[in-house]
Write a protein that holds these residues in place. Structure first.
Motif, PDB file in Angstrom:
ATOM      1  N   ALA A  42       0.953  -1.577  -0.048  1.00 37.77           N
ATOM      2  CA  ALA A  42       0.504  -0.151  -0.249  1.00 37.77           C
ATOM      3  C   ALA A  42       0.901   1.780  -0.042  1.00 37.77           C
ATOM      4  N   LEU A  43       1.329   1.192  -1.118  1.00 31.04           N
ATOM      5  CA  LEU A  43       2.812   3.008  -1.498  1.00 31.04           C
ATOM      6  C   LEU A  43       2.689   2.447  -2.717  1.00 31.04           C
ATOM      7  N   GLY A  44       3.424   4.198  -3.267  1.00 32.11           N
ATOM      8  CA  GLY A  44       3.241   4.312  -4.729  1.00 32.11           C
ATOM      9  C   GLY A  44       4.782   4.849  -4.447  1.00 32.11           C
ATOM     10  N   LYS A  45       4.720   5.095  -6.049  1.00 32.04           N
ATOM     11  CA  LYS A  45       6.106   5.043  -6.770  1.00 32.04           C
ATOM     12  C   LYS A  45       6.424   6.326  -6.868  1.00 32.04           C
ATOM     13  N   GLU A  46       5.314   7.379  -6.854  1.00 36.09           N
ATOM     14  CA  GLU A  46       5.806   9.779  -6.935  1.00 36.09           C
ATOM     15  C   GLU A  46       6.512  10.009  -6.204  1.00 36.09           C
ATOM     16  N   GLY A  47       6.664   9.387  -4.817  1.00 33.39           N
ATOM     17  CA  GLY A  47       7.245  10.313  -3.891  1.00 33.39           C
ATOM     18  C   GLY A  47       8.855  10.140  -4.262  1.00 33.39           C
TER      19      GLY A  47
ATOM     20  N   ILE B 150     -11.961  -3.166  -7.010  1.00 32.56           N
ATOM     21  CA  ILE B 150     -10.441  -2.115  -6.170  1.00 32.56           C
ATOM     22  C   ILE B 150      -9.131  -2.941  -5.529  1.00 32.56           C
ATOM     23  N   PHE B 151      -9.503  -4.192  -5.409  1.00 34.64           N
ATOM     24  CA  PHE B 151      -9.104  -4.315  -4.020  1.00 34.64           C
ATOM     25  C   PHE B 151      -7.599  -5.074  -5.153  1.00 34.64           C
ATOM     26  N   PHE B 152      -8.111  -5.972  -5.510  1.00 34.71           N
ATOM     27  CA  PHE B 152      -7.388  -7.095  -6.757  1.00 34.71           C
ATOM     28  C   PHE B 152      -7.013  -6.549  -7.919  1.00 34.71           C
ATOM     29  N   ASN B 153      -6.296  -5.860  -7.957  1.00 38.45           N
ATOM     30  CA  ASN B 153      -5.596  -4.837  -8.717  1.00 38.45           C
ATOM     31  C   ASN B 153      -4.860  -3.926  -9.276  1.00 38.45           C
ATOM     32  N   THR B 154      -4.459  -3.312 -10.366  1.00 38.91           N
ATOM     33  CA  THR B 154      -3.062  -2.828  -9.353  1.00 38.91           C
ATOM     34  C   THR B 154      -3.471  -1.442  -8.838  1.00 38.91           C
ATOM     35  N   GLN B 155      -2.902  -0.341  -8.812  1.00 39.40           N
ATOM     36  CA  GLN B 155      -3.238   0.992  -8.019  1.00 39.40           C
ATOM     37  C   GLN B 155      -3.816   1.781  -8.760  1.00 39.40           C
ATOM     38  N   ASP B 156      -2.377   2.011 -10.246  1.00 39.38           N
ATOM     39  CA  ASP B 156      -3.622   2.780 -10.820  1.00 39.38           C
ATOM     40  C   ASP B 156      -5.026   2.613 -12.191  1.00 39.38           C
ATOM     41  N   ASP B 157      -5.741   1.123 -11.577  1.00 43.98           N
ATOM     42  CA  ASP B 157      -6.120   0.592 -12.359  1.00 43.98           C
ATOM     43  C   ASP B 157      -7.254   0.720 -11.302  1.00 43.98           C
ATOM     44  N   ALA B 158      -6.762   0.707  -9.929  1.00 40.78           N
ATOM     45  CA  ALA B 158      -7.961   1.260  -8.736  1.00 40.78           C
ATOM     46  C   ALA B 158      -8.304   1.872  -8.907  1.00 40.78           C
ATOM     47  N   ILE B 159      -7.636   2.668  -9.043  1.00 40.84           N
ATOM     48  CA  ILE B 159      -7.962   4.548  -9.124  1.00 40.84           C
ATOM     49  C   ILE B 159      -8.195   5.283 -10.271  1.00 40.84           C
ATOM     50  N   ARG B 160      -8.663   4.401 -11.408  1.00 40.87           N
ATOM     51  CA  ARG B 160      -9.410   4.891 -12.934  1.00 40.87           C
ATOM     52  C   ARG B 160     -11.374   4.009 -12.066  1.00 40.87           C
ATOM     53  N   ASN B 161     -11.196   3.065 -11.722  1.00 38.13           N
ATOM     54  CA  ASN B 161     -12.163   2.729 -11.612  1.00 38.13           C
ATOM     55  C   ASN B 161     -13.368   3.791 -10.983  1.00 38.13           C
ATOM     56  N   LEU B 162     -12.169   3.986 -10.118  1.00 37.59           N
ATOM     57  CA  LEU B 162     -13.048   4.500  -9.077  1.00 37.59           C
ATOM     58  C   LEU B 162     -13.051   6.376  -8.999  1.00 37.59           C
ATOM     59  N   PHE B 163     -12.746   6.501 -10.653  1.00 38.64           N
ATOM     60  CA  PHE B 163     -13.146   7.672 -11.037  1.00 38.64           C
ATOM     61  C   PHE B 163     -13.954   8.156 -11.849  1.00 38.64           C
ATOM     62  N   SER B 164     -14.373   6.034 -12.136  1.00 38.59           N
ATOM     63  CA  SER B 164     -14.875   6.093 -13.202  1.00 38.59           C
ATOM     64  C   SER B 164     -16.314   6.891 -13.565  1.00 38.59           C
TER      65      SER B 164
ATOM     66  N   PHE C 286       1.230   9.197  -1.901  1.00 39.25           N
ATOM     67  CA  PHE C 286       0.609   9.955  -2.998  1.00 39.25           C
ATOM     68  C   PHE C 286      -0.710   9.157  -3.359  1.00 39.25           C
ATOM     69  N   VAL C 287       0.268   7.740  -4.072  1.00 44.62           N
ATOM     70  CA  VAL C 287      -1.359   6.816  -4.004  1.00 44.62           C
ATOM     71  C   VAL C 287      -2.126   6.372  -3.443  1.00 44.62           C
ATOM     72  N   PRO C 288      -1.283   5.989  -2.998  1.00 42.53           N
ATOM     73  CA  PRO C 288      -2.236   5.514  -0.997  1.00 42.53           C
ATOM     74  C   PRO C 288      -2.644   6.387  -0.983  1.00 42.53           C
TER      75      PRO C 288
END
Lengths: 611, 611
Positions: free
Chosen positions: B190-195, B427-441, B477-479
């Motif tokens: 549960a962490l991101g690659k942006e920082g 949302i859970f069993f997915n890459t974070q990018d996809d999960a966010i895309r789904n939540l934003f959709s 950021f991503v979390p």
């Protein structure tokens, strides 16, 4: 208002000096104030402002006396005033927009009605309406609010850097600016309402900071909480950002404009309040737009939050396109620098020769410019032959020619055939907003002929140079966008013909051209970039806008300074540059003084002045 | 590298002191350096950097010696290095992205293949792949590059404010950061690659500024033109902005991030170069993305310049919606502040207790967190019952359930019926990018049940808190976006049900939620706002994002400081606040010293040190 400032300053100074006559910290501050007063008594209109908080015994004692409650109260008041500045600027912007669009809309629809019968009568009506509007604007400025002439941004920039120009933040200047820019923009001159709106925002904020204006008995005692120049300046910064946010409906652009262009005294906690003001403006403007959508605002109906939406434009770009884009950047740098240089000459000439002859000459000058503008914008399209409409694309939603009374592409100006349009009239005989929308528009390949674009470019460039510096409120953003998008579209035409690929849009090049001209003339980077993105709603072009701006600024910097810096210098507003010039590195103070007369302020003189 | 710095400093200092032993200007600078050295010999890892140009006789003589040519050369080199930093950071970002997407894509497709036969085997494979990736990351960090743990932003912030933390800009840190974040993000933590990318950009820039790394014989003499810490810091600022620009594909956001968050030593001419670097990053990333579109990058194929495009979302909003949006702001402020507070406790505990036991414990800790994450993300969706697909809307282009091997909404996880999907797995069993895309959709009303969103929120929030501070590179950021968009969507669900209007999209609320959580935790304003707009390509929501950020930051500020400030303090990095605290107004130096031991550096000690 100025004398008020001065008196406060005197009193504070007295208090300070009675406490700590030998403090070093004050000496600088006082010396600056001293010089300012010196300058004033000499007749020049520039005065120094002191933004430094002077940490001395008196100040600390006052701070200690104040409770936590007072601090809370003063913070709350600062935020409340930022809110008011946002609402005020938003409402002013909406008022100006609605007025301008209604005057212009009414003018064009009347003219179009009349030219069905007689071209000469149509032209006369068109010219007279323009003249009346421009005359009213010039009359207001010359007789009521002389400080409201021009864009006001150089003066505001000066104010935020510690230089107060006489009269720029008065109530009458505010009124003059609002009504003056309605007249000058509605009257079809080659100038914009964006610069004046920044000035308007700053005026509103400054008046709030002083608790109203004393002259018109609109002042209130309990509102006068802003004791220091510093607090007032912070509020004016908010007002400035609010002006940009309202003018372009670009809230983030407003914050960045205030940050990059106007303040050299930026404090990070200020960003937060400026941001708040911009957000308020966005909400106010958006609410007003929503209210207008139902048709309650006359001709002003098509406004959305984004001014020139080109989000349906080009999605992608190929590497080959980078070359013509770089060319646009170079053209922008050259034309922008030339624009700055020409305006320096013409402003210099006006100040030293023409405008010394009194208000009557100023008004006559504006009227002549207005008539010339009317003749060119009405006359030139008459000489263009009509073009037959392209085959209609049912998906694009663009009609050719456009129906009467509507806004859009393909203006049928005098063409007898119903399936024809006049490309020069589409950009020239139109409100500026519509002309820009047409130049930016996608899916209208080859709408404009190269000949028309070139004619418009040369004519409008000349008009913009001539109009700059006349005695009406005048912004340079919209003319800059017009000029830039014209040569951008011209380059785009060649690119479309040369590469023969379907997804290249001329409108994209027009946008890049607009960015390049503004970059070449105003030399802003980040704020301009954000403003361009916010007004066109196309984030995909962001890297391209950035590159074009980089090139045009670099090219422009090779020739002269930015428009605002040059104008500030001409007006005698000294701006401290962010870095010393190269030749200063080896200079000594002796060399810098050279042959000039040096004024020495002895301590004795200082004491004499106060006691 | 540090000893190198130190030696240079010593030599410069010697030169200076031999010339002007009594100059006041140097005393401060030297005292700071002195303190830094003092601190270092004491065992703490913080060292001061001196960014002030010392204008003395020696400096001026050197400046005079240099010709105009040399100045031109040094400016050209600065720009060239800014270009290189942009290209390097862009390429690093592309490399990390492609690697992560391929590892994750391969992991998910393998798991999906296996669970067609056996859930247990699928789970084991999923868990083991995650574990292997995370283990490799933790191993690299603990044994090779300890300074690459965490996000790195607090340290970079410290560096740009004049505090050098040991080892943060080494070559090995760069390598550790790149490969470590591939492991930790690919491993589904549960962490991101942006920082980490911001840190990566800063490392690349710093190495360029030093002319390579001496340790691995990659140094080159002719590249060592950057004599002063100041030039190096400018380049690191560029690198920092490049990191953000590359991480979010948000060039303007990168410039603003560098401006707002990391530098207290901002110079206006630097903005111009930072802007250039960001534009270069945008072009590099865009080129790589274009290259990948043809399918050459494996699972990494769907990337465009905008990460989570919601430009087809809500166009407009009504005044009634402002209330739930304000509620989102408040929730964001509360949850963000709570997140900061919890991470302070857990980091404190880790530093003082757990991580003192050596590297083995650190690795075991990360492995346990990885296994827990795998269990929760695989196990919880199993307990959710399947939902039947909504009626297909042919215009939306969204298939339900999504075809195998594709990305998108409506994941069929274990549902036997072909027209069903599992909302928690989406949302859970997915890459974070996809999960966010789904939540934003947009156009996916009621895709997620309130129960699933709540479960995910609680679980992911806990995981994010626990994961924070483990010995792997970790961005917040991503979390933060995941957490925020979950409760945002939850509020959106209620709004959609309550107002029953068609044009309200849950995705809009998810975006506002994401902005609110980041605002409540990181307390940025303008840069965050621009980043949110740039990553979602929806300018129409800008005023709403601004308002939500204002509320969440204000609420968060009532409780504690921003995440980076708190973490910097925990790491012993002293950051000078932009304004003094309220209680400091009435304090004297005597009170501030209080009971602490005061180190007095006499002039004698200083001279003794140098000669």
């Amino acid at each position: 208002m100025l004398s008020n400032h001065l008196q406060n300053g005197m009193e504070t100074a007295k208090l300070l000096w009675s406490r700590l006559p030998n403090s070093d910290a004050e000496e600088d501050g006082e010396a600056v104030e001293e010089l300012g007063r010196y300058g004033k008594s000499d007749g020049t209109s520039v005065e120094s402002l002191d933004y430094e908080v002077i940490e001395n015994y008196a100040y600390r004692q006052e701070q200690a006396k104040r409770g936590k409650l007072y601090t809370g109260y003063s913070v709350a008041v600062k935020w409340f005033f930022a809110l008011l500045a946002g609402i005020g600027t938003g409402l002013a912007a909406v008022f100006i927009n609605i007025s301008v669009e209604n005057f212009a809309g009414w003018k064009y629809s009347l003219t179009f009605d009349i030219i069905q019968k007689s071209y000469l009568a149509g032209f006369l009506v068109y010219m007279l309406i323009n003249l009346a509007l421009v005359l009213s604007s010039a009359y207001i400025i010359t007789n009521f609010a002389p400080a409201a002439a021009g864009s006001g941004i150089p003066e505001i920039k000066g104010y935020l850097n510690g230089i107060d120009t006489h009269g720029i933040l008065l109530f009458r200047t505010l009124i003059g600016k609002i009504f003056g820019s309605i007249g000058s923009v509605g009257g079809g001159l080659a100038l914009g309402k964006e610069g004046p709106l920044v000035h308007t925002g700053a005026c509103i904020a400054s008046l709030l900071g002083q608790g109203g204006t004393t002259k018109y008995h609109l002042s209130s005692r309990w509102l006068q909480v802003f004791r220091s120049e510093r607090d007032r300046r912070d509020l004016v910064t908010c007002g400035c950002a609010a002006g940009v946010a309202a003018a372009f409906r670009a809230p983030v652009g407003g914050v960045l404009f205030a940050l990059e262009e106007v303040t050299s005294w930026w404090r990070s906690q200020l960003m937060w309040r400026v941001f708040f003001t911009s957000a308020i403006v966005a909400v106010v403007v958006r609410t007003a737009m929503g209210w207008c959508k139902s048709g309650k605002c006359g001709h002003f109906g098509s406004g959305g939050f984004i001014i020139w939406d080109i989000s349906d434009g080009q999605e992608d770009y190929s590497f080959q396109e980078l070359l013509p884009m770089a060319v646009i950047g170079v053209i922008g740098g050259l034309l922008g620098a030339l624009f700055n240089q020409l305006t320096i000459y013409i402003t210099h000439w006006r100040r030293n020769y023409l405008h010394k002859k009194g208000n009557r000459v100023k008004i006559i000058e504006v009227c002549i410019v207005s008539v010339i503008t009317s003749v060119i914008s009405f006359g030139l399209p008459l000489f263009r032959k009509c073009t037959s409409c392209p085959e209609a694309d049912p998906n694009s939603g663009i009609e050719c020619p456009r129906p009467p009374g509507m806004y859009g592409n393909y203006v049928n100006f005098y063409c007898s055939n119903k399936k024809e349009y006049n490309d020069l009239a589409t950009i020239f005989f139109n409100t500026q907003d519509d002309a820009i929308r047409n130049l930016f528009s996608a899916k209208t390949v080859h709408e404009f002929s190269a000949q028309s674009l070139l004619t418009f470019l040369v004519m409008f460039y000349t008009l913009a140079v001539v109009t700059f510096g006349t005695t009406v409120p005048a912004g340079q953003f919209v003319p800059g966008i017009m000029i830039g998008s014209t040569y951008g579209r011209l380059v785009g035409k060649f690119v479309v013909s040369f590469y023969e690929r379907l997804n290249i849009e001329e409108g994209t090049y027009a946008l890049l051209g607009a960015a390049s001209f503004l970059g070449g003339s105003m030399r802003m980077t980040v704020s301009l970039c954000v403003i361009m993105v916010e007004i066109t709603n196309n984030l995909k072009l962001l890297p391209l806008i950035m590159l074009v701006l980089l090139i045009s600024k670099a090219v422009g910097d090779a020739f002269n300074e930015g428009l605002y810096e040059e104008q500030a210098r001409l007006r005698g507003i000294p701006l401290l540059e962010s870095r010393p010039k190269y030749q200063m590195r080896n200079m000594t103070a002796k060399e810098a003084c050279g042959n000039q007369k040096v004024v020495v302020i002895t301590m004795l003189y200082k004491y004499n002045c106060f006691y």
